[in-house]
Design a protein around this motif. Structure first.
Motif, PDB file in Angstrom:
ATOM      1  N   ASP A  35     -14.267  -8.047  -2.745  1.00  0.00           N
ATOM      2  CA  ASP A  35     -13.263  -7.001  -2.955  1.00  0.00           C
ATOM      3  C   ASP A  35     -12.224  -7.456  -3.988  1.00  0.00           C
ATOM      4  O   ASP A  35     -11.616  -8.511  -3.859  1.00  0.00           O
ATOM      5  N   ASN A  36     -12.026  -6.643  -5.019  1.00  0.00           N
ATOM      6  CA  ASN A  36     -11.005  -6.952  -6.027  1.00  0.00           C
ATOM      7  C   ASN A  36     -10.068  -5.765  -6.268  1.00  0.00           C
ATOM      8  O   ASN A  36      -9.431  -5.655  -7.306  1.00  0.00           O
ATOM      9  N   VAL A  37     -10.017  -4.859  -5.282  1.00  0.00           N
ATOM     10  CA  VAL A  37      -9.129  -3.705  -5.362  1.00  0.00           C
ATOM     11  C   VAL A  37      -8.072  -3.749  -4.259  1.00  0.00           C
ATOM     12  O   VAL A  37      -6.880  -3.583  -4.508  1.00  0.00           O
ATOM     13  N   LYS A  38      -8.508  -4.022  -3.032  1.00  0.00           N
ATOM     14  CA  LYS A  38      -7.594  -4.010  -1.885  1.00  0.00           C
ATOM     15  C   LYS A  38      -7.438  -5.388  -1.238  1.00  0.00           C
ATOM     16  O   LYS A  38      -6.800  -5.509  -0.193  1.00  0.00           O
ATOM     17  N   ALA A  39      -8.011  -6.416  -1.835  1.00  0.00           N
ATOM     18  CA  ALA A  39      -7.896  -7.775  -1.281  1.00  0.00           C
ATOM     19  C   ALA A  39      -6.743  -8.512  -1.950  1.00  0.00           C
ATOM     20  O   ALA A  39      -6.596  -8.476  -3.173  1.00  0.00           O
TER      21      ALA A  39
ATOM     22  N   ILE B  83      -7.652  -8.097   3.412  1.00  0.00           N
ATOM     23  CA  ILE B  83      -7.948  -6.739   2.956  1.00  0.00           C
ATOM     24  C   ILE B  83      -7.106  -5.747   3.755  1.00  0.00           C
ATOM     25  O   ILE B  83      -7.173  -5.711   4.983  1.00  0.00           O
ATOM     26  N   VAL B  84      -6.293  -4.964   3.054  1.00  0.00           N
ATOM     27  CA  VAL B  84      -5.526  -3.878   3.668  1.00  0.00           C
ATOM     28  C   VAL B  84      -5.887  -2.608   2.918  1.00  0.00           C
ATOM     29  O   VAL B  84      -5.647  -2.499   1.714  1.00  0.00           O
ATOM     30  N   ASP B  85      -6.474  -1.651   3.629  1.00  0.00           N
ATOM     31  CA  ASP B  85      -6.962  -0.441   2.973  1.00  0.00           C
ATOM     32  C   ASP B  85      -6.840   0.736   3.935  1.00  0.00           C
ATOM     33  O   ASP B  85      -6.121   0.670   4.934  1.00  0.00           O
ATOM     34  N   GLN B  86      -7.610   1.766   3.666  1.00  0.00           N
ATOM     35  CA  GLN B  86      -7.544   3.022   4.414  1.00  0.00           C
ATOM     36  C   GLN B  86      -7.724   2.826   5.916  1.00  0.00           C
ATOM     37  O   GLN B  86      -7.082   3.471   6.727  1.00  0.00           O
ATOM     38  N   PHE B  87      -8.629   1.909   6.296  1.00  0.00           N
ATOM     39  CA  PHE B  87      -8.883   1.615   7.707  1.00  0.00           C
ATOM     40  C   PHE B  87      -8.404   0.214   8.041  1.00  0.00           C
ATOM     41  O   PHE B  87      -8.268  -0.637   7.162  1.00  0.00           O
ATOM     42  N   LEU B  88      -8.162  -0.033   9.326  1.00  0.00           N
ATOM     43  CA  LEU B  88      -7.690  -1.348   9.771  1.00  0.00           C
ATOM     44  C   LEU B  88      -8.887  -2.269   9.962  1.00  0.00           C
ATOM     45  O   LEU B  88      -9.737  -2.020  10.822  1.00  0.00           O
ATOM     46  N   GLU B  89      -8.945  -3.333   9.186  1.00  0.00           N
ATOM     47  CA  GLU B  89     -10.037  -4.310   9.327  1.00  0.00           C
ATOM     48  C   GLU B  89      -9.880  -5.057  10.649  1.00  0.00           C
ATOM     49  O   GLU B  89      -8.863  -5.696  10.897  1.00  0.00           O
TER      50      GLU B  89
ATOM     51  N   GLU C 116       0.834  -1.210   0.000  1.00  0.00           N
ATOM     52  CA  GLU C 116       0.000   0.000   0.000  1.00  0.00           C
ATOM     53  C   GLU C 116       0.866   1.256   0.000  1.00  0.00           C
ATOM     54  O   GLU C 116       0.493   2.275  -0.589  1.00  0.00           O
ATOM     55  N   ALA C 117       2.029   1.196   0.658  1.00  0.00           N
ATOM     56  CA  ALA C 117       2.951   2.331   0.631  1.00  0.00           C
ATOM     57  C   ALA C 117       3.516   2.546  -0.773  1.00  0.00           C
ATOM     58  O   ALA C 117       3.827   3.671  -1.168  1.00  0.00           O
ATOM     59  N   LYS C 118       3.611   1.474  -1.527  1.00  0.00           N
ATOM     60  CA  LYS C 118       4.172   1.524  -2.881  1.00  0.00           C
ATOM     61  C   LYS C 118       3.131   1.892  -3.932  1.00  0.00           C
ATOM     62  O   LYS C 118       3.480   2.417  -5.003  1.00  0.00           O
TER      63      LYS C 118
ATOM     64  N   SER D  30     -14.071  -2.693  -0.962  1.00  0.00           N
ATOM     65  CA  SER D  30     -15.091  -2.990   0.049  1.00  0.00           C
ATOM     66  C   SER D  30     -15.311  -1.857   1.044  1.00  0.00           C
ATOM     67  O   SER D  30     -16.457  -1.563   1.396  1.00  0.00           O
ATOM     68  N   GLN D  31     -14.251  -1.188   1.494  1.00  0.00           N
ATOM     69  CA  GLN D  31     -14.469  -0.137   2.504  1.00  0.00           C
ATOM     70  C   GLN D  31     -15.289   1.016   1.939  1.00  0.00           C
ATOM     71  O   GLN D  31     -16.160   1.556   2.621  1.00  0.00           O
ATOM     72  N   ILE D  32     -15.040   1.394   0.697  1.00  0.00           N
ATOM     73  CA  ILE D  32     -15.816   2.459   0.065  1.00  0.00           C
ATOM     74  C   ILE D  32     -17.235   1.989  -0.212  1.00  0.00           C
ATOM     75  O   ILE D  32     -18.216   2.714   0.023  1.00  0.00           O
TER      76      ILE D  32
END
Length: 685
Positions: free
Chosen positions: A647-651, A585-591, A26-28, A673-675
């Protein structure tokens, strides 16, 4: 690493590094806004620091066990440590490339120049000298140590230092970098549209010559020591009578600062001879030495200044969703009594939880409030509401988890405040943690006491609720609340075993019930009947559960898992786990939420609560998972779970290779998924 079992299982620590790889991805990812990528740089660094302080320190403790016993137990800590260090070195190199090759240039493109030392020393030395004299100089602690000789210099845990080398190689200088007392990043000036920012490290580095006037400085290198984070409470084992566990922990917190070293992070440009001498001076082993870059503590980038106020550089803030039933309600008790209610963080405000406690504090009919606190916020509306309840004569019982790692001091501080105000405060028990996130309110209605409960997946903490994805159930269900009351009786010492037919309560009924539910799906598959297991959790570690999942897969049960962090289960192995598909899933918020769903011969069962499928959550912690009986809430959680499954963007997919590939999808529809969950909840409310 495979254990001595007849089925494959991963080593948890090596797989945890795979989770941190996902954070690094995600940092990259340049589709993320720039400051979002800086946030993931910070999270990666913070995660790695805690990993060395906790997990690596435990491996070091295992090394002290008799070698023959380690062999019988198949423990090979040296081999694991070597694999860990190899992987960490690869990650550190990638982090450096991400930061210097992409993030710094992109900052400059957006009129934010983060200076290198050379740039500062060449063009901004006057500003640096002025800042040093006005802010840094008085905070410095300057020491010298003899090269390759044991030194009594003590390096504080996780603090930054410079090791300074001199032309006379007989000794070195050590200077603290006071980033614990001053901002790590200093805004020096504005050149046209360009905002100029320097590391406090480099400002200090530019002034080192004046700190050692009798020496000719040849170089300087940033170093940082991580220390063991565990508290070894020998007195707890000895069973001292005069002190409570809370007192023991409070008195032992200093041990964390003085714990044994687990990693010395050093600038990789440090010459081999200097490394060798430093290691001897600090009494470290070769395994303690970890190469890093010129700068450490990248977790400080969570506070990196944003002087341009360019909204495009940050993730778009999601609007806070108003809960349809609670938002317009004057009395939450009426709403909950009529129907179970569900809240979701961070999409909704934590105020709904705090408001209920506040109403309970002022409601004339409320007699008692019981709550378990795992990580207490430093100060919040929740703590204020509990204090108000005490002022108003309510009976308040607070269970404080004194062993919540890194939060012990704050938790115990609040426990003592509550005690002083008249609350009945109960602290942790030896050898068991209370990890459940539960609250019970007793209200006199008519001639009977009615119970109102809250059962959540996340802590009672308004701050963490802003970036942790969690669920919380409010219910007045008579049988659920009755069983939860028994949980509090266990915490209070009034009951040994809480009888429960509905709640899953660790360490009493959770394991047995989950194992039975998995076996039921396995038997259904063998009989050719419909079956399935769908589960979302933070970690999957328990060997018995994993073995049952393998058996279920072999029998033909379709198993769909979302595991955010590490997993010891290996999915997709032919003939063993080919019916298990697992993503993260790793995204804007911590699942952080847990949801468990079983087909149950067409009468599906769903549970949510605090417990992961880890041995400690099943056998060594007080945990509560609640069944979902309300059909509307069942559908809502099921819909949310299905969005996450799609989810097929952040999963990323967990595979045998564990290469963290993004989910590939033939579906043209993009699901982040988060959005999408935010949109779903917005439509519903």
């Amino acid at each position: 690493m495979k254990e001595t079992t007849n089925y494959p299982i991963r080593h948890r620590d090596l797989n945890w590094l795979s989770f941190n790889d996902r954070v690094l991805q995600e940092a990259k990812d340049e589709t993320n806004p720039l400051y979002e990528r800086l946030k993931f740089v910070s999270i990666f660094s913070s995660n790695l620091d805690e990993f060395f302080r906790v997990r690596v320190s435990q491996l070091r403790q295992i090394k002290k066990v008799n070698k023959s016993l380690r062999k019988k137990l198949a423990f090979r800590p040296n081999k694991i440590l070597k694999e860990i260090l190899k992987k960490v070195n690869e990650q550190q190199e990638e982090l450096g490339a991400i930061f210097f090759d992409t993030i710094i240039p992109e900052l400059k493109e957006n009129n934010i120049q983060l200076l290198s030392f050379e740039e500062l020393n060449t063009s901004y030395l006057e500003e640096a000298t002025s800042y040093f004299n006005e802010n840094i100089k008085e905070l410095l602690k300057i020491d010298t140590i003899k090269a390759s000789t044991n030194s009594d210099v003590f390096l504080e845990n996780s603090e930054l230092y410079f090791l300074v080398t001199f032309k006379s190689a007989m000794q070195y200088g050590i200077v603290n970098i006071p980033s614990d007392q001053l901002p790590r990043f200093v805004e020096l000036k504005v050149d046209g549209d360009q905002h100029v920012i320097a590391f406090i490290d480099d400002i200090l580095k530019s002034q080192l010559g004046g700190l050692f006037p009798k020496e000719e400085i040849t170089n300087s290198f940033a170093i940082k020591l991580s220390r063991d984070a565990e508290l070894y409470l020998e007195q707890e084992i000895d069973g001292e009578l005069d002190q409570t566990l809370a007192d023991l922990i409070y008195e032992s917190l200093s041990q964390r600062l003085e714990g044994q070293p687990t990693r010395l992070l050093y600038d990789s440009s440090m010459p081999k001879e200097v490394r060798k001498n430093l290691r001897k001076s600090l009494g470290l082993g070769k395994v303690d030495m970890v190469a890093g870059g010129a700068y450490h503590n990248f977790d400080d980038f969570i506070k990196f200044p944003e002087p341009t106020d360019n909204k495009k550089l940050k993730a778009e803030k999601l609007s806070s969703i108003k809960h349809k039933a609670f938002q317009e309600a004057d009395n939450y008790f009426d709403v909950i009594r009529e129907k179970d209610q569900l809240v979701h963080f961070p999409y909704m405000s934590f105020d709904y939880v705090q408001n209920l406690i506040n109403q309970a504090a002022t409601d004339e009919l409320v007699r008692e409030i019981k709550i378990s606190l795992y990580r207490v916020a430093d100060h919040s509306a929740l703590t204020d509401a509990l204090l108000l309840a005490l002022e108003n004569g309510k009976k308040v019982t607070v269970f404080i988890e004194a062993k919540a790692r890194f939060d012990e001091e704050n938790n115990i501080k609040w426990g003592r405040i509550f005690e002083d105000k008249g609350a009945h405060v109960i602290y942790s028990y030896p050898k068991i943690k209370v990890h459940s996130k539960v609250m019970l309110i007793l209200r006199e209605e008519g001639k009977k006491l009615r119970r109102y409960a809250y059962i959540g997946t996340g802590n009672f903490n308004a701050q963490t609720s802003k970036f942790y994805c969690d669920h919380g159930l409010f219910t007045a269900h008579k049988k659920i609340t009755k069983e939860l009351h028994r949980v509090f009786k266990v915490l209070q010492g009034d009951m040994i075993i809480p009888r429960a037919k509905r709640l899953l309560i660790s360490p009493f009924t959770t394991r047995a019930t989950l194992e039975e539910l998995i076996r039921n799906e396995t038997e259904a598959a063998k009989a050719g009947k419909p079956c399935s297991i769908t589960a979302k959790m933070n970690q999957l570690e328990d060997e018995k559960i994993i073995k049952l999942l393998y058996k279920a897969s072999i029998a033909g049960v379709p198993i769909r898992l979302i595991v955010r962090g590490f997993s010891r289960l290996i999915p997709g192995v032919k003939g063993l786990s080919e019916n298990i598909y697992m993503t993260s899933i790793v995204d804007q918020f911590l699942e952080h939420g847990r949801i468990y769903k079983f087909h149950n011969l067409g009468k599906p069962l769903m549970f949510t609560g605090s417990a992961d499928w880890m041995t400690r959550n099943l056998d060594r912690r007080i945990e509560v998972l609640t069944p979902i009986y309300d059909q509307d809430i069942f559908k809502e959680l099921d819909d949310i779970l299905n969005i996450q499954l799609a989810d097929n963007v952040k999963a990323r997919v967990h595979t045998e290779k564990e290469d963290n590939q993004i989910v590939s999808s033939t579906d043209s529809k993009t699901v982040r998924s988060q959005i999408d969950i935010h949109s779903y909840l917005l439509d519903k409310n």
